[in-house]
Design a protein around this motif. Structure first.
Motif, short mmCIF file in Angstrom:
data_model
loop_
_atom_site.label_atom_id
_atom_site.label_comp_id
_atom_site.label_asym_id
_atom_site.label_seq_id
_atom_site.Cartn_x
_atom_site.Cartn_y
_atom_site.Cartn_z
N THR A 40 41.36 40.54 54.99
CA THR A 40 41.43 40.41 53.55
C THR A 40 41.13 41.76 52.91
O THR A 40 40.09 42.36 53.19
CB THR A 40 40.43 39.36 53.03
N VAL A 41 42.05 42.23 52.08
CA VAL A 41 41.90 43.51 51.41
C VAL A 41 41.77 43.25 49.91
O VAL A 41 42.68 42.71 49.29
CB VAL A 41 43.09 44.43 51.69
N SER A 42 40.64 43.62 49.36
CA SER A 42 40.39 43.38 47.93
C SER A 42 40.82 44.61 47.12
O SER A 42 40.73 45.74 47.58
CB SER A 42 38.91 43.10 47.70
N SER A 43 41.26 44.34 45.92
CA SER A 43 41.74 45.44 45.05
C SER A 43 40.62 46.01 44.21
O SER A 43 39.52 45.49 44.16
CB SER A 43 42.86 44.93 44.16
N LEU A 53 36.73 41.59 55.69
CA LEU A 53 37.00 41.89 54.28
C LEU A 53 36.77 43.38 54.07
O LEU A 53 35.73 43.92 54.46
CB LEU A 53 36.07 41.07 53.40
N VAL A 54 37.72 44.03 53.43
CA VAL A 54 37.63 45.46 53.17
C VAL A 54 38.25 45.76 51.82
O VAL A 54 39.15 45.05 51.37
CB VAL A 54 38.33 46.25 54.30
N GLN A 55 37.77 46.80 51.18
CA GLN A 55 38.36 47.21 49.91
C GLN A 55 39.64 48.00 50.14
O GLN A 55 39.85 48.60 51.20
CB GLN A 55 37.37 48.08 49.14
N ALA A 56 40.49 47.99 49.14
CA ALA A 56 41.73 48.75 49.21
C ALA A 56 41.42 50.22 49.51
O ALA A 56 40.48 50.78 48.95
CB ALA A 56 42.50 48.63 47.90
N LEU A 85 44.40 50.60 53.78
CA LEU A 85 44.78 49.21 53.60
C LEU A 85 45.05 48.88 52.14
O LEU A 85 44.41 49.44 51.22
CB LEU A 85 43.68 48.30 54.15
N LYS A 86 46.01 47.99 51.94
CA LYS A 86 46.43 47.57 50.61
C LYS A 86 46.21 46.06 50.48
O LYS A 86 46.22 45.34 51.48
CB LYS A 86 47.91 47.88 50.41
N PRO A 87 46.07 45.58 49.26
CA PRO A 87 45.92 44.12 49.08
C PRO A 87 47.06 43.33 49.73
O PRO A 87 46.83 42.22 50.24
CB PRO A 87 45.90 43.96 47.56
#
Length: 115
Positions: A112-115, A11-14, A85-87
């Motif tokens: 998984t990329v969170s916005s 899991l990573v942020q945008a 990375l983008k959602p």
């Protein structure tokens, strides 16, 4: 038989980055292509990036300039460096290897990329 094992998802942020790894083992004599594909929920599996045995790479338009596929120093290892990375990059990422016209697949790793 050929086995592919992926690692590095998460899991990573945008705007963040991840590096996926794939190690192939088994009856590999000379692969034609190794690559990464992804499948988002409700969508078909799509090509992300490939690298042929000679080193030429190919990318989906949606990841050009952000993702880089490369071969590792260890035999039959391939990486996917993912930047910015983008959602919409959220998907299960699968490593693939083609040898003598036969495609082999790993079990997949979730990104998984969170916005």
């Amino acid at each position: 038989q050929v086995q592919l094992v992926e690692s590095g998802g998460g899991l990573v942020q945008a705007g963040g980055s991840l590096r996926l790894s794939c190690a192939a083992s088994g009856s590999i004599f000379r692969f034609d292509t190794m690559g990464w594909y992804r499948q988002a929920p409700g969508k078909q599996r799509e090509l992300v990036a490939t690298i042929i045995s000679g080193g030429t790479t190919n990318y989906a338009d949606s990841v050009k300039g952000r993702f880089t596929i490369s071969r590792g120093s260890a035999k039959n290892t391939v990486y996917l460096q993912m930047l910015s990375l983008k959602p919409e990059d959220t998907a299960v990422y699968y490593c693939s290897l083609r040898q003598w016209g036969v495609d082999y697949w790993g079990q997949g790793t979730q990104v998984t990329v969170s916005s």
